[in-house]
Write an enzyme that holds these catalytic residues in place. Structure first.
Site, PDB file in Angstrom:
ATOM      1  N   ASN A   9       0.869  -1.173   0.000  1.00 56.37           N
ATOM      2  CA  ASN A   9       0.000   0.000   0.000  1.00 56.37           C
ATOM      3  C   ASN A   9       0.907   1.224   0.000  1.00 56.37           C
ATOM      4  O   ASN A   9       1.493   1.559   1.016  1.00 56.37           O
ATOM      5  CB  ASN A   9      -0.885  -0.034   1.261  1.00 56.37           C
ATOM      6  CG  ASN A   9      -1.686   1.247   1.423  1.00 56.37           C
ATOM      7  OD1 ASN A   9      -1.764   2.063   0.510  1.00 56.37           O
ATOM      8  ND2 ASN A   9      -2.279   1.430   2.605  1.00 56.37           N
ATOM      9  N   LYS A  11       0.164   4.310  -0.332  1.00 55.85           N
ATOM     10  CA  LYS A  11      -0.433   5.532   0.233  1.00 55.85           C
ATOM     11  C   LYS A  11      -0.135   6.732  -0.675  1.00 55.85           C
ATOM     12  O   LYS A  11      -0.107   6.581  -1.898  1.00 55.85           O
ATOM     13  CB  LYS A  11       0.065   5.737   1.665  1.00 55.85           C
ATOM     14  CG  LYS A  11      -0.100   4.474   2.514  1.00 55.85           C
ATOM     15  CD  LYS A  11       0.091   4.677   3.981  1.00 55.85           C
ATOM     16  CE  LYS A  11      -0.124   3.352   4.702  1.00 55.85           C
ATOM     17  NZ  LYS A  11      -0.135   3.469   6.146  1.00 55.85           N
ATOM     18  N   HIS A  96      -9.689   1.402   4.583  1.00 53.36           N
ATOM     19  CA  HIS A  96      -8.379   1.508   5.244  1.00 53.36           C
ATOM     20  C   HIS A  96      -8.523   2.462   6.430  1.00 53.36           C
ATOM     21  O   HIS A  96      -9.293   3.418   6.389  1.00 53.36           O
ATOM     22  CB  HIS A  96      -7.335   2.028   4.246  1.00 53.36           C
ATOM     23  CG  HIS A  96      -5.962   2.028   4.836  1.00 53.36           C
ATOM     24  ND1 HIS A  96      -5.510   3.053   5.624  1.00 53.36           N
ATOM     25  CD2 HIS A  96      -4.968   1.101   4.797  1.00 53.36           C
ATOM     26  CE1 HIS A  96      -4.273   2.762   6.039  1.00 53.36           C
ATOM     27  NE2 HIS A  96      -3.937   1.576   5.550  1.00 53.36           N
ATOM     28  N   GLU A  98      -6.865   4.869   7.463  1.00 55.38           N
ATOM     29  CA  GLU A  98      -6.690   6.303   7.171  1.00 55.38           C
ATOM     30  C   GLU A  98      -7.939   6.872   6.496  1.00 55.38           C
ATOM     31  O   GLU A  98      -8.301   8.029   6.710  1.00 55.38           O
ATOM     32  CB  GLU A  98      -5.420   6.507   6.328  1.00 55.38           C
ATOM     33  CG  GLU A  98      -4.178   6.333   7.196  1.00 55.38           C
ATOM     34  CD  GLU A  98      -2.997   5.680   6.509  1.00 55.38           C
ATOM     35  OE1 GLU A  98      -2.898   5.715   5.281  1.00 55.38           O
ATOM     36  OE2 GLU A  98      -2.154   5.105   7.249  1.00 55.38           O
ATOM     37  N   GLU A 167      -5.866  -4.834  10.284  1.00 54.15           N
ATOM     38  CA  GLU A 167      -4.807  -3.854  10.541  1.00 54.15           C
ATOM     39  C   GLU A 167      -5.141  -3.080  11.809  1.00 54.15           C
ATOM     40  O   GLU A 167      -5.898  -2.098  11.757  1.00 54.15           O
ATOM     41  CB  GLU A 167      -4.693  -2.868   9.374  1.00 54.15           C
ATOM     42  CG  GLU A 167      -4.315  -3.506   8.065  1.00 54.15           C
ATOM     43  CD  GLU A 167      -3.703  -2.479   7.115  1.00 54.15           C
ATOM     44  OE1 GLU A 167      -2.553  -2.653   6.724  1.00 54.15           O
ATOM     45  OE2 GLU A 167      -4.381  -1.489   6.803  1.00 54.15           O
ATOM     46  N   GLY A 173       2.063   2.286  10.912  1.00 55.12           N
ATOM     47  CA  GLY A 173       3.032   3.379  10.825  1.00 55.12           C
ATOM     48  C   GLY A 173       3.659   3.758  12.153  1.00 55.12           C
ATOM     49  O   GLY A 173       4.280   4.807  12.272  1.00 55.12           O
ATOM     50  N   SER A 211       2.930  -2.051  10.515  1.00 54.99           N
ATOM     51  CA  SER A 211       4.367  -2.107  10.821  1.00 54.99           C
ATOM     52  C   SER A 211       5.013  -3.459  10.491  1.00 54.99           C
ATOM     53  O   SER A 211       5.897  -3.924  11.214  1.00 54.99           O
ATOM     54  CB  SER A 211       4.638  -1.722  12.278  1.00 54.99           C
ATOM     55  OG  SER A 211       4.285  -0.362  12.484  1.00 54.99           O
TER      56      SER A 211
HETATM   57  P1  PGA Z   1       2.579   0.365   7.670  1.00 55.65           P
HETATM   58  O1  PGA Z   1       1.137   0.579   6.980  1.00 55.65           O
HETATM   59  O2  PGA Z   1       3.143  -0.903   7.118  1.00 55.65           O
HETATM   60  O3  PGA Z   1       3.370   1.580   7.280  1.00 55.65           O
HETATM   61  O4  PGA Z   1       2.337   0.274   9.148  1.00 55.65           O
HETATM   62  C1  PGA Z   1       0.270  -0.502   6.736  1.00 55.65           C
HETATM   63  C2  PGA Z   1      -1.001  -0.005   6.105  1.00 55.65           C
HETATM   64  O5  PGA Z   1      -1.458   1.087   6.453  1.00 55.65           O
HETATM   65  O6  PGA Z   1      -1.607  -0.666   5.223  1.00 55.65           O
END
Ligand code: PGA
Length: 250
Positions: A9, A11, A96, A98, A167, A173, A211
Site C-alpha cells: 500500500n 499511500k 483503510h 486512514e 490492521e 506506521g 508495521s
Molecule cells: P505500515 O502501513 O506498514 O506503514 O504500518 C500498513 C497499512 O497502512 O496498510
C-alpha cells in the site's frame, strides 16, 4: 491451500515516474512464481503506469487505494470503479484506517464500495482494525465484527471473492506490531464470522497489516492464520520489499 498475498500500500507516495523506477528494480529482483500473489496499491495517478509495467507478470495484481460507489457525477476528487478498472485495477482497498479516521469513512460507505466493486467484477480488500483505546477497553472483536458488517448480506459466491486485511490502527506506521498470536486470535474470529455466513472458513484470505517489516515478516507469515501481509512504509523501497516478498513461505 490459500495462496499467500504480499500487498504493498503505497499511500500518498510514488507518483508515476517513481513507481516505474521502483518496478524496474523490483521486478528484476523478484522472479515470477505461482505460489504467491503480489499486489500493488499505488496512488490513483500511478495506477495506469503500474498496471502497464506489470502486465506481463501473472503473479502481480494492481488495485486502487480507494474508489467511489457512484458510477459518475459531480464528486470532485473521487475515482469511480469503472475508471479504476480502465486504468488496470483488478481490486481496491476499502475502509483503510486512514480513510476511516482521517477522512471519516463510515461502515455504510465501506459497504457500498464493497458492493460496487463486486458488481463490477473487482476484488475488494476490506480493511478492519481497532484503535488502541478500543483494544484497551477489550472491544477489539466487537469493533472488527461491526466493520465486517460491510460484508453483511452478500451472496456466498461474492463473499468468497473478498479479501480481508486485519490492521490494528495502533500498529499502522507506529513501529508497533501485533504479535503473530494476537493477530491470529482476531483472524480466527474474522474467519468464524465469515463461516457463519455460509462460506467455508478456509476459503477467504485474511491478511495482517501494521508495521510489517523485514525483521518481523517471517514470523508473521509462519502463523497459519495469516494468509498474507498489507505493508505501507516498508514497501516503498524496492530492495526491502523484494527481500520481504521472498521470505520462506513454508
Ligand atoms: P505500515 O502501513 O506498514 O506503514 O504500518 C500498513 C497499512 O497502512 O496498510
Amino acid at each position: 491451500m490459500r495462496t499467500p498475498i504480499f500487498a504493498a500500500n503505497w499511500k500518498m507516495h510514488l507518483g508515476p515516474t517513481a513507481a516505474r523506477d521502483f518496478l524496474r528494480s523490483f521486478l528484476a529482483a523478484v522472479p515470477e512464481q505461482d505460489d504467491r500473489e503480489l499486489w500493488f496499491f499505488p496512488s490513483a495517478v500511478a495506477l495506469e503506469a503500474v498496471a502497464r509495467d506489470t502486465e506481463a507478470r501473472a503473479d502481480v495484481s494492481v488495485g486502487a487505494q480507494n474508489v467511489h460507489w457512484e458510477p459518475k457525477g459531480a464528486y470532485t476528487g473521487e475515482t469511480s470503479v469503472a475508471m479504476a478498472r480502465e486504468a488496470g485495477a483488478v481490486g481496491a482497498l476499502v475502509g483503510h484506517s486512514e480513510r476511516r479516521h482521517v477522512f471519516g469513512e463510515t461502515d455504510e460507505e465501506t459497504s457500498r464500495k464493497v458492493r460496487t466493486l463486486l458488481n463490477a467484477g473487482l476484488t475488494p480488500m476490506l480493511c478492519v482494525g481497532e484503535t488502541i483505546d478500543q483494544r484497551e477497553a477489550d472491544e477489539t472483536l466487537a469493533v472488527v465484527r461491526r466493520q465486517l458488517s460491510a460484508l453483511g448480506g452478500l451472496e456466498v459466491d461474492a463473499l468468497t471473492r473478498v479479501l480481508v486485511a486485519y490492521e490494528p490502527v495502533w500498529a499502522i506506521g507506529t513501529g508497533r506490531t501485533a504479535t503473530p498470536t494476537d493477530a491470529a486470535e482476531v483472524h480466527r474470529d474474522i474467519r468464524a464470522w465469515i463461516a457463519g455466513r455460509g462460506v467455508p472458513a478456509g476459503s477467504v484470505r485474511v491478511l495482517y497489516g501494521g508495521s510489517v517489516k523485514p525483521a518481523n515478516i517471517a514470523d508473521l507469515m509462519a502463523e497459519p492464520e495469516i494468509d498474507g501481509v498489507l505493508v505501507g512504509g516498508a514497501s516503498l523501497a524496492p530492495d526491502a520489499w523484494s527481500g520481504m516478498v521472498q521470505v520462506a513461505l513454508d
